[in-house]
Scaffold this active site. Structure first.
Site, PDB file in Angstrom:
ATOM      1  N   SER A 175     -61.979  -5.099  44.226  1.00 28.74           N
ATOM      2  CA  SER A 175     -63.274  -5.594  43.754  1.00 28.74           C
ATOM      3  C   SER A 175     -63.562  -6.957  44.342  1.00 28.74           C
ATOM      4  O   SER A 175     -62.642  -7.712  44.711  1.00 28.74           O
ATOM      5  CB  SER A 175     -63.266  -5.692  42.220  1.00 28.74           C
ATOM      6  OG  SER A 175     -64.365  -6.430  41.735  1.00 28.74           O
ATOM      7  N   TYR A 188     -59.204  -7.935  34.275  1.00 28.59           N
ATOM      8  CA  TYR A 188     -59.677  -7.034  35.326  1.00 28.59           C
ATOM      9  C   TYR A 188     -59.576  -7.698  36.696  1.00 28.59           C
ATOM     10  O   TYR A 188     -59.071  -7.094  37.661  1.00 28.59           O
ATOM     11  CB  TYR A 188     -61.121  -6.615  35.051  1.00 28.59           C
ATOM     12  CG  TYR A 188     -61.748  -5.809  36.163  1.00 28.59           C
ATOM     13  CD1 TYR A 188     -61.478  -4.454  36.303  1.00 28.59           C
ATOM     14  CD2 TYR A 188     -62.610  -6.412  37.089  1.00 28.59           C
ATOM     15  CE1 TYR A 188     -62.047  -3.713  37.328  1.00 28.59           C
ATOM     16  CE2 TYR A 188     -63.183  -5.671  38.114  1.00 28.59           C
ATOM     17  CZ  TYR A 188     -62.902  -4.333  38.229  1.00 28.59           C
ATOM     18  OH  TYR A 188     -63.462  -3.607  39.253  1.00 28.59           O
TER      19      TYR A 188
END
Length: 283
Positions: A175, A188
């Protein structure tokens, strides 16, 4: 350029359901296939919806048989199975938790039993949960996020390595948060950074076996994880701060996976692609 916004919406359950999104994400490949993955078999975690669905359909269009691993979103998975079949490709649905190593071994075994081989592993499933301060991050959430987003990638890869041939490919989803951080996605973002290091380390480890390992680091993409993670106001602004003033669609990300899995990328390993709407980040 004015920002493109989505209607405010929320979902109460992760990783979210594509069937409940308005508007639905764009998964359809934009161009005809040319057989880049003809005869290959791809296993895609989180393959029921979002980026995983777009990758499944794109790989099917390029000639691959596809196995979808997903948690419990059966309706989304059945729809993706139909979309893969519409491309003329065979599809296998497997429901379960990739945070369980036994399940990962079983899933890989089911793929090999069904198709007789495994050539491409796409580690894509993930979850994310907002916290405004580290002191609010409960141990159970921290462990759960790492179990899905990191351990699950290790487990599936470990199981797949017994079957991936020379010329095989592993593509991991990381990401933009691994490179820019995120003020409310603390655990995350940490897992996505771990997957960058995992990708680079596995690329070095598997070079001698002729297996390439790369990753894709999407920016803000319109997937079920967004309304399942954020409040309605945040969802409405998702992607508006990118240089392109909009969120990306899954079919704008899927070609990265097809490229990295194909022989077009035969001289590429240990690398990260950044479909993120124009953000400049470190590689």
């Amino acid at each position: 350029m004015s920002a493109t916004r989505q209607p405010p919406q929320e979902q109460a359950h992760q990783p979210g359901r594509e069937s409940e999104m308005t508007p639905r994400p764009d998964y359809e490949p934009r161009f005809p296939g040319v057989g880049k993955l003809k005869g290959k078999v791809a296993l895609i975690s989180g393959g029921d919806s979002g980026i995983g669905r777009a990758v499944a359909v794109a790989m099917a269009r390029e000639g691959a048989a596809v196995a979808l691993v997903y948690l419990e979103e059966h309706n989304d998975a059945r729809e993706t199975e139909c979309l893969v079949g519409r491309e003329g490709a065979d599809c296998l649905r497997i429901a379960g938790d990739i945070g369980d190593e036994d399940f990962c071994r079983t899933a890989v075994g089911m793929v090999v039993d069904r198709f007789g081989r495994l050539d491409i592993l796409v580690n894509n499933a993930a979850e994310q949960h907002e916290v405004s301060d580290l002191t609010e991050l409960e141990s159970a959430q921290l462990q759960r996020t790492f179990r899905t987003n990191v351990f699950g990638y290790f487990y599936l890869t470990k199981a797949a390595l017994a079957h991936l041939p020379k010329g095989g490919s592993i593509v991991n989803t990381t990401s933009i948060t691994a490179f820019q951080g995120h003020d409310t996605l603390l655990d995350y973002s940490a897992t996505r950074g771990a997957i960058v290091a995992f990708t680079r380390s596995m690329a070095r480890s598997l070079t001698g076996r002729g297996i390439r390992v790369n990753a894709v680091a999407p920016g803000p993409i319109w997937t079920p994880l967004i309304p399942a993670s954020f409040d309605a106001d945040h969802v409405a602004e998702h992607g508006a701060s990118t240089p392109m003033n909009r969120p990306g669609q899954p079919n704008e990300v899927a070609p990265c996976y097809v490229f990295l899995a194909s022989d077009d990328a035969s001289y590429i390993s240990g690398q990260i692609l950044h479909p993120n709407g124009g953000r400049i980040v470190g590689s």
